[in-house]
Design a protein around this motif. Structure first.
Motif, PDB file in Angstrom:
ATOM      1  N   UNK A 158       0.870  -1.186   0.000  1.00 32.12           N
ATOM      2  CA  UNK A 158       0.000   0.000   0.000  1.00 32.12           C
ATOM      3  C   UNK A 158       0.903   1.231   0.000  1.00 32.12           C
ATOM      4  N   UNK A 159       0.753   2.051  -1.036  1.00 26.86           N
ATOM      5  CA  UNK A 159       1.666   3.181  -1.218  1.00 26.86           C
ATOM      6  C   UNK A 159       0.879   4.465  -1.452  1.00 26.86           C
ATOM      7  N   UNK A 160       1.594   5.573  -1.332  1.00 24.43           N
ATOM      8  CA  UNK A 160       0.965   6.879  -1.587  1.00 24.43           C
ATOM      9  C   UNK A 160       0.732   7.040  -3.087  1.00 24.43           C
ATOM     10  N   UNK A 161      -0.079   8.033  -3.436  1.00 26.09           N
ATOM     11  CA  UNK A 161      -0.362   8.288  -4.851  1.00 26.09           C
ATOM     12  C   UNK A 161       0.910   8.674  -5.592  1.00 26.09           C
ATOM     13  N   UNK A 179      -6.261   2.334  -9.358  1.00 15.06           N
ATOM     14  CA  UNK A 179      -6.787   1.606  -8.198  1.00 15.06           C
ATOM     15  C   UNK A 179      -7.541   2.559  -7.265  1.00 15.06           C
ATOM     16  N   UNK A 180      -8.394   1.994  -6.415  1.00 13.83           N
ATOM     17  CA  UNK A 180      -9.217   2.817  -5.507  1.00 13.83           C
ATOM     18  C   UNK A 180      -8.432   3.119  -4.230  1.00 13.83           C
ATOM     19  N   UNK A 181      -8.254   4.402  -3.882  1.00 15.58           N
ATOM     20  CA  UNK A 181      -7.515   4.738  -2.648  1.00 15.58           C
ATOM     21  C   UNK A 181      -8.283   4.306  -1.401  1.00 15.58           C
ATOM     22  N   UNK A 182      -7.554   4.020  -0.319  1.00 20.28           N
ATOM     23  CA  UNK A 182      -8.208   3.681   0.946  1.00 20.28           C
ATOM     24  C   UNK A 182      -8.464   4.955   1.735  1.00 20.28           C
ATOM     25  N   UNK A 183      -8.860   4.788   2.960  1.00 20.17           N
ATOM     26  CA  UNK A 183      -9.215   5.947   3.786  1.00 20.17           C
ATOM     27  C   UNK A 183      -8.027   6.872   4.022  1.00 20.17           C
ATOM     28  N   UNK A 184      -6.815   6.319   3.967  1.00 20.68           N
ATOM     29  CA  UNK A 184      -5.616   7.134   4.185  1.00 20.68           C
ATOM     30  C   UNK A 184      -5.033   7.679   2.877  1.00 20.68           C
ATOM     31  N   UNK A 185      -5.741   7.459   1.761  1.00 21.31           N
ATOM     32  CA  UNK A 185      -5.267   7.972   0.483  1.00 21.31           C
ATOM     33  C   UNK A 185      -4.211   7.110  -0.175  1.00 21.31           C
TER      34      UNK A 185
END
Length: 654
Positions: A158-161, A179-185
């Motif tokens: 899981x990585x940042x944009x 891909x769809x970002x999670x709650x933390x972006x």
């Protein structure tokens, strides 16, 4: 009942091994009888190596959740009694995975970190950088442990944009595939860039390579898959869901990555998987079959392939049936029909190509070996006539003949200057060939392409840029063809002169035809420009993506250029080896003639003994001619592998 892919591949492997054994025996026989020159020996080694090590690659391509990994399990790994490739609902294979076997490497799973995408190197480069791979040993006899290890290919980060953007998994312009970002972006990306499983599975040991590819987004992010690995596969199995038919993302993969203009598509097999979702207890078998047939016809029309190349199957039920040894369920899964088509089409084509290579190689070998035998026969006949003229002659005549032979020998050795000059010019022209097709020249051509692609903005004229690059590459091959023609003319002239002066039977080998490599260039161009459709215009605006594209293209083009150079080099060596063989025979002939005269000088009775020896040697050469034809015919016969044991016994008897 149709044979399974495993059975057909096993028979194909037996056929290849038998051919390799026969080649080895023939090589030994030729060597024992001094009938191997350097080029023929090298050709034999190449043929034997090709038979033993040539790979057959099958690429499995699909969007996520089409049952691709389950199909691989069903066809290749049912013998383990469980799933080996990770196959469950949702996304499983996150990175491209190659399954093969190299006897020189311990059984293992090697994983290349996704972070290597940030560095300016192709997958080809990384294959040799063993320190950068994570290597996990495997126990092929422990199915549970093997399956657990293979689940590594499904690992994610899981990585940042920003990280996702840099690694090629996020596009600000083309947001549909993001891909769809999670709650933390953060977004989910594969942990690994590429995986290579090396294991002594019976089929992998025989040269099968399986390429398991991830979905559309991952394929597009790794250009080397599109322009190198998938196009070089001998067969591509494209998997659809029978319940959904051809979706928009399926069609994108098919059009952008699997279909090329001018490609007949014979090596493309479309699989409608999950037909068990249509096994409805409220429908009759005839209604279910009609529904499956409608899906087949719809897929065939949308993808533009013949109906016979669209095969319905249930991979999950096929795997279950094989594990439970449930014959009726296996037939209902229709897996045997797919295996039969895959085996007959793929292996039949591969066997035909290998047979063609063997036939061409053996024909050249037979011609050269026969030429050496003919030279020996002529030399023996000349010796016999020479010695017959000594009957009843006195010692001074015999001594005079010895002096004449020595003078001939001296004059013959004096002609070496012309031969050395020929080789010098030949070497110079070959260096020119290597300069045109070598890595430095290719790097220059690719540098121009990279510079054009790196220009800012959207590149609507990208096809023109590629066309100009490939025109230059094809012109390089034509320039080499012209140089080869120049060498060929020189060979013809020199060989004619040497034949006239020394009674040689030199014949310049057929000039290499580089048209095949031009055609390969055109095929690569078509597959590449097809990939550069409207859907990728925005990606081409990214310098990093262009870099990957050019590196992947360079790797594939280097293979073509190196193959063309090898062809020219083999042709040149063939001419040189033929000359060396006849020089060797002539020198041996001088030695035999002087030895015979010396023996006659020492005892008059040796004249008749020597004539009897020559007669026996001539009879031996006739027998060698017969055995040469017989043994080479064993290699070019089209008899099935079951007869090979008897044929191998014949070779041993030789």
């Amino acid at each position: 009942m149709s044979r399974s892919f495993n059975q057909q591949f096993d028979q194909h492997g037996t056929w290849r091994r038998n051919f390799a054994h026969r080649l080895k025996w023939l090589s030994g026989w030729l060597n024992e009888n001094e009938l191997l020159d350097q080029s023929v020996a090298e050709r034999l080694r190449d043929l034997e190596s090709q038979m033993r090590t040539s790979k057959v690659m099958v690429a499995f391509v699909a969007e996520f959740s089409r049952g691709k990994s389950e199909l691989i399990n069903a066809i290749f790994f049912a013998g383990y009694g469980r799933r080996i490739m990770p196959a469950s609902a949702g996304r499983t294979t996150m990175c491209p995975t190659e399954l093969g076997y190299d006897v020189g490497v311990p059984p293992s799973l090697r994983l290349l970190p996704i972070e290597t995408r940030l560095e300016p190197h192709s997958l080809t480069h990384w294959r040799d950088e063993t320190a950068r791979w994570t290597e996990l040993p495997i126990d092929v006899n422990n199915a549970d442990e093997l399956a657990e290890t293979m689940h590594k290919v499904a690992e994610v980060n899981w990585v940042s944009l920003d990280e996702a953007r840099a690694l090629g998994f996020w596009s600000d312009d083309n947001t549909e595939d993001n891909p769809v970002p999670d709650a933390d972006g953060r977004v989910e990306i594969p942990r690994w860039r590429h995986a290579v499983l090396n294991m002594p599975h019976p089929l992998l040991e025989q040269g099968l390579v399986i390429l398991d590819t991830p979905g559309l987004n991952a394929i597009g992010a790794e250009p080397e898959l599109t322009v190198s690995l998938i196009p070089q596969a001998h067969a591509v199995v494209f998997i659809l869901g029978a319940d959904t038919g051809v979706t928009r993302s399926d069609l994108s993969i098919w059009r952008e990555h699997l279909i090329t203009e001018g490609d007949p598509g014979e090596a493309r097999i479309v699989v409608l998987n999950k037909i068990d979702t249509m096994w409805d207890i409220l429908s009759t078998p005839a209604q279910i079959d009609a529904q499956i047939d409608r899906q087949r016809k719809g897929a065939a029309e949308l993808l533009g392939v013949p109906l016979r190349q669209v095969l319905p199957v249930s991979a999950q039920k096929g795997l279950q049936a094989k594990i439970r040894r449930d014959g009726p369920l296996l037939q209902a899964s229709r897996l045997p029909a797919l295996e039969s088509v895959l085996g007959e089409g793929l292996l039949g084509k591969r066997e035909m190509m290998l047979r063609g290579a063997v036939d061409n190689g053996i024909a050249a070998l037979r011609t050269e070996a026969a030429r050496i035998l003919n030279v020996r026969q002529r030399d023996l006949s000349e010796q016999a006539l020479e010695l017959q003229g000594l009957r009843g002659k006195n010692v001074s005549v015999i001594r005079h003949m010895r002096s004449r032979i020595e003078q001939e020998q001296s004059e013959f050795e004096g002609s070496n200057a012309r031969i050395l000059a020929l080789r010098s010019v030949q070497g110079k022209l070959l260096r020119e060939v290597y300069a045109v097709l070598g890595s430095t020249a290719l790097k220059s051509d690719m540098g121009k392409l990279a510079a054009a692609l790196k220009k800012p903005g959207i590149k609507f004229n990208v096809r023109k840029t590629y066309a100009e690059t490939f025109d230059a590459l094809r012109n390089n091959l034509r320039e080499v063809q012209a140089t080869s023609a120049e060498i060929q003319q020189m060979l013809h002239a020199t060989f004619r002169q040497l034949n006239a002066e020394h009674g040689f039977t030199l014949l310049a080998p057929a000039e290499p035809n580089l048209k095949e490599f031009e055609e390969q260039m055109s095929m690569i161009e078509q597959s590449h420009t097809q990939y550069l459709g409207v859907g990728n215009i925005l990606k081409l605006a990214q310098p990093e993506f262009c870099d990957k594209l050019v590196r992947a293209l360079s790797s594939r083009l280097r293979v073509v250029n190196e193959a063309a150079m090898s062809e020219v080099e083999r042709w040149s060596k063939g001419a040189g080896a033929q000359l060396d063989a006849q020089l060797k025979e002539r020198r041996r002939n001088f030695g035999k003639r002087i030895e015979a005269v010396d023996r006659i000088q020492q005892a008059a009775g040796n004249l008749e003994e020597r004539l009897v020896e020559l007669s026996a040697q001539e009879a031996g050469l006739v027998e060698l001619h017969r055995r040469l034809r017989e043994l080479t015919s064993l290699l070019t016969s089209n008899e099935p592998p079951s007869t090979s044991a008897a044929q191998n016994n014949e070779l041993r008897a030789a």
